[in-house]
Design a protein around this motif. Structure first.
Motif, PDB file in Angstrom:
ATOM      1  N   LEU A 132      -5.723  20.190  51.887  1.00 53.61           N
ATOM      2  CA  LEU A 132      -6.750  20.812  52.744  1.00 53.61           C
ATOM      3  C   LEU A 132      -6.107  21.741  53.761  1.00 53.61           C
ATOM      4  O   LEU A 132      -6.637  22.808  54.072  1.00 53.61           O
ATOM      5  CB  LEU A 132      -7.597  19.744  53.443  1.00 53.61           C
ATOM      6  CG  LEU A 132      -8.533  18.936  52.549  1.00 53.61           C
ATOM      7  CD1 LEU A 132      -9.197  17.810  53.356  1.00 53.61           C
ATOM      8  CD2 LEU A 132      -9.587  19.822  51.909  1.00 53.61           C
TER       9      LEU A 132
ATOM     10  N   ALA B  94      -3.064  14.401  60.690  1.00 54.57           N
ATOM     11  CA  ALA B  94      -4.098  13.571  60.057  1.00 54.57           C
ATOM     12  C   ALA B  94      -3.509  12.747  58.915  1.00 54.57           C
ATOM     13  O   ALA B  94      -3.836  11.566  58.760  1.00 54.57           O
ATOM     14  CB  ALA B  94      -5.242  14.443  59.549  1.00 54.57           C
ATOM     15  N   ALA B  95      -2.640  13.365  58.106  1.00 59.47           N
ATOM     16  CA  ALA B  95      -2.010  12.630  57.000  1.00 59.47           C
ATOM     17  C   ALA B  95      -1.169  11.473  57.535  1.00 59.47           C
ATOM     18  O   ALA B  95      -1.195  10.363  56.983  1.00 59.47           O
ATOM     19  CB  ALA B  95      -1.164  13.575  56.151  1.00 59.47           C
TER      20      ALA B  95
ATOM     21  N   THR C 266      -2.956  20.085  62.133  1.00 57.73           N
ATOM     22  CA  THR C 266      -3.987  19.043  62.046  1.00 57.73           C
ATOM     23  C   THR C 266      -3.839  18.268  60.745  1.00 57.73           C
ATOM     24  O   THR C 266      -3.960  17.038  60.730  1.00 57.73           O
ATOM     25  CB  THR C 266      -5.390  19.664  62.140  1.00 57.73           C
ATOM     26  OG1 THR C 266      -5.494  20.379  63.374  1.00 57.73           O
ATOM     27  CG2 THR C 266      -6.482  18.612  62.054  1.00 57.73           C
ATOM     28  N   ALA C 267      -3.564  18.977  59.658  1.00 58.94           N
ATOM     29  CA  ALA C 267      -3.407  18.318  58.358  1.00 58.94           C
ATOM     30  C   ALA C 267      -2.236  17.341  58.389  1.00 58.94           C
ATOM     31  O   ALA C 267      -2.347  16.215  57.892  1.00 58.94           O
ATOM     32  CB  ALA C 267      -3.201  19.362  57.260  1.00 58.94           C
TER      33      ALA C 267
ATOM     34  N   PRO D  13      -4.320   9.922  49.233  1.00 62.23           N
ATOM     35  CA  PRO D  13      -5.042  10.334  50.449  1.00 62.23           C
ATOM     36  C   PRO D  13      -4.261  11.324  51.323  1.00 62.23           C
ATOM     37  O   PRO D  13      -4.817  12.371  51.704  1.00 62.23           O
ATOM     38  CB  PRO D  13      -5.315   9.014  51.180  1.00 62.23           C
ATOM     39  CG  PRO D  13      -5.323   7.988  50.091  1.00 62.23           C
ATOM     40  CD  PRO D  13      -4.284   8.462  49.103  1.00 62.23           C
ATOM     41  N   PRO D  14      -2.977  11.066  51.630  1.00 58.05           N
ATOM     42  CA  PRO D  14      -2.270  12.055  52.443  1.00 58.05           C
ATOM     43  C   PRO D  14      -2.080  13.384  51.714  1.00 58.05           C
ATOM     44  O   PRO D  14      -2.124  14.451  52.343  1.00 58.05           O
ATOM     45  CB  PRO D  14      -0.935  11.399  52.775  1.00 58.05           C
ATOM     46  CG  PRO D  14      -0.777  10.298  51.789  1.00 58.05           C
ATOM     47  CD  PRO D  14      -2.149   9.867  51.410  1.00 58.05           C
TER      48      PRO D  14
ATOM     49  N   VAL E 269      -3.641   8.781  58.841  1.00 57.60           N
ATOM     50  CA  VAL E 269      -4.264   8.089  57.708  1.00 57.60           C
ATOM     51  C   VAL E 269      -3.273   7.117  57.065  1.00 57.60           C
ATOM     52  O   VAL E 269      -3.622   5.980  56.755  1.00 57.60           O
ATOM     53  CB  VAL E 269      -4.818   9.108  56.678  1.00 57.60           C
ATOM     54  CG1 VAL E 269      -5.107   8.445  55.335  1.00 57.60           C
ATOM     55  CG2 VAL E 269      -6.068   9.776  57.225  1.00 57.60           C
TER      56      VAL E 269
ATOM     57  N   ILE F  70      -8.351  23.116  56.821  1.00 57.04           N
ATOM     58  CA  ILE F  70      -8.020  22.656  58.163  1.00 57.04           C
ATOM     59  C   ILE F  70      -6.670  23.246  58.554  1.00 57.04           C
ATOM     60  O   ILE F  70      -5.914  23.703  57.706  1.00 57.04           O
ATOM     61  CB  ILE F  70      -8.010  21.107  58.283  1.00 57.04           C
ATOM     62  CG1 ILE F  70      -7.013  20.480  57.295  1.00 57.04           C
ATOM     63  CG2 ILE F  70      -9.386  20.528  58.071  1.00 57.04           C
ATOM     64  CD1 ILE F  70      -6.901  18.966  57.409  1.00 57.04           C
TER      65      ILE F  70
ATOM     66  N   ILE G 209      -5.197  15.450  52.094  1.00 56.43           N
ATOM     67  CA  ILE G 209      -5.258  16.024  53.444  1.00 56.43           C
ATOM     68  C   ILE G 209      -4.305  17.215  53.565  1.00 56.43           C
ATOM     69  O   ILE G 209      -4.664  18.255  54.119  1.00 56.43           O
ATOM     70  CB  ILE G 209      -4.942  14.954  54.507  1.00 56.43           C
ATOM     71  CG1 ILE G 209      -6.046  13.892  54.506  1.00 56.43           C
ATOM     72  CG2 ILE G 209      -4.782  15.578  55.888  1.00 56.43           C
ATOM     73  CD1 ILE G 209      -5.709  12.641  55.282  1.00 56.43           C
TER      74      ILE G 209
END
Length: 169
Positions: free
Chosen positions: A105, A119-120, A115-116, A98-99, A123, A111, A102
């Motif tokens: 991305l 967000a990672a 932010t990435a 998952p990270p 998460v 993104i 992100i």
């Protein structure tokens, strides 16, 4: 929440409930903090995280294989020891997905880099909390130990988020 409620297969549930999965999430968070402090680019963080997770996974498999062989005086056999160690360590790889998604991305400009990375980290912290909750839910129906486990496990991710905030401000 149980594995069934999350629609997780029993095999994936066992992999995610491993110390390697929790360790993998903490490792990934640390690598995001370190790579973000040097360049701030999501592509650098994604590469750093991917390479580090692969190296730690390989080292963990190697150490686990040797440990199994030593514990059984070689009776377990190389192939069986390698297979068991790879299975045991696979949580580290699975938890890093998952990270990494992100971060990719961010690396592909879907993104923003910052932010990435944030967000990672968030998460990872949420995943750590969920793993803590689910692990205790397997042996306790009481909500207090579940919350304490979730908060304690998530605190490892929270500590790395705090470190990132301190380093970058």
């Amino acid at each position: 929440m149980t594995d069934d409620q999350l629609h997780i297969t029993p095999r994936v549930g066992r992999i995610l409930m491993s110390e390697e999965a929790i360790y993998g999430l903490i490792l990934v968070s640390g690598m995001i903090v370190v790579s973000a402090s040097s360049s701030g680019a999501a592509v650098d963080a994604a590469i750093t995280v991917a390479v580090t997770v692969i190296v730690f996974f390989a080292a963990h498999v190697f150490a686990g294989t040797l440990g199994r062989l030593a514990a059984t005086d070689g009776r377990a056999g190389l192939r069986a020891s390698l297979r068991a160690s790879t299975h045991q360590s696979s949580g580290m790889l699975l938890a890093s997905l998952p990270p990494l998604v992100i971060l990719v991305l961010g690396a592909t400009r879907v993104i923003d880099d910052s932010t990435a990375m944030w967000a990672a980290l968030i998460v990872n912290t949420v995943l750590l909390g969920a793993l803590g909750w689910i692990a205790v839910a397997r042996w306790s129906t009481h909500w207090v130990p579940r919350i304490l486990a979730a908060l304690t496990t998530a605190a490892f991710g929270g500590a790395l988020i705090a470190l990132k905030a301190i380093i970058h401000h």
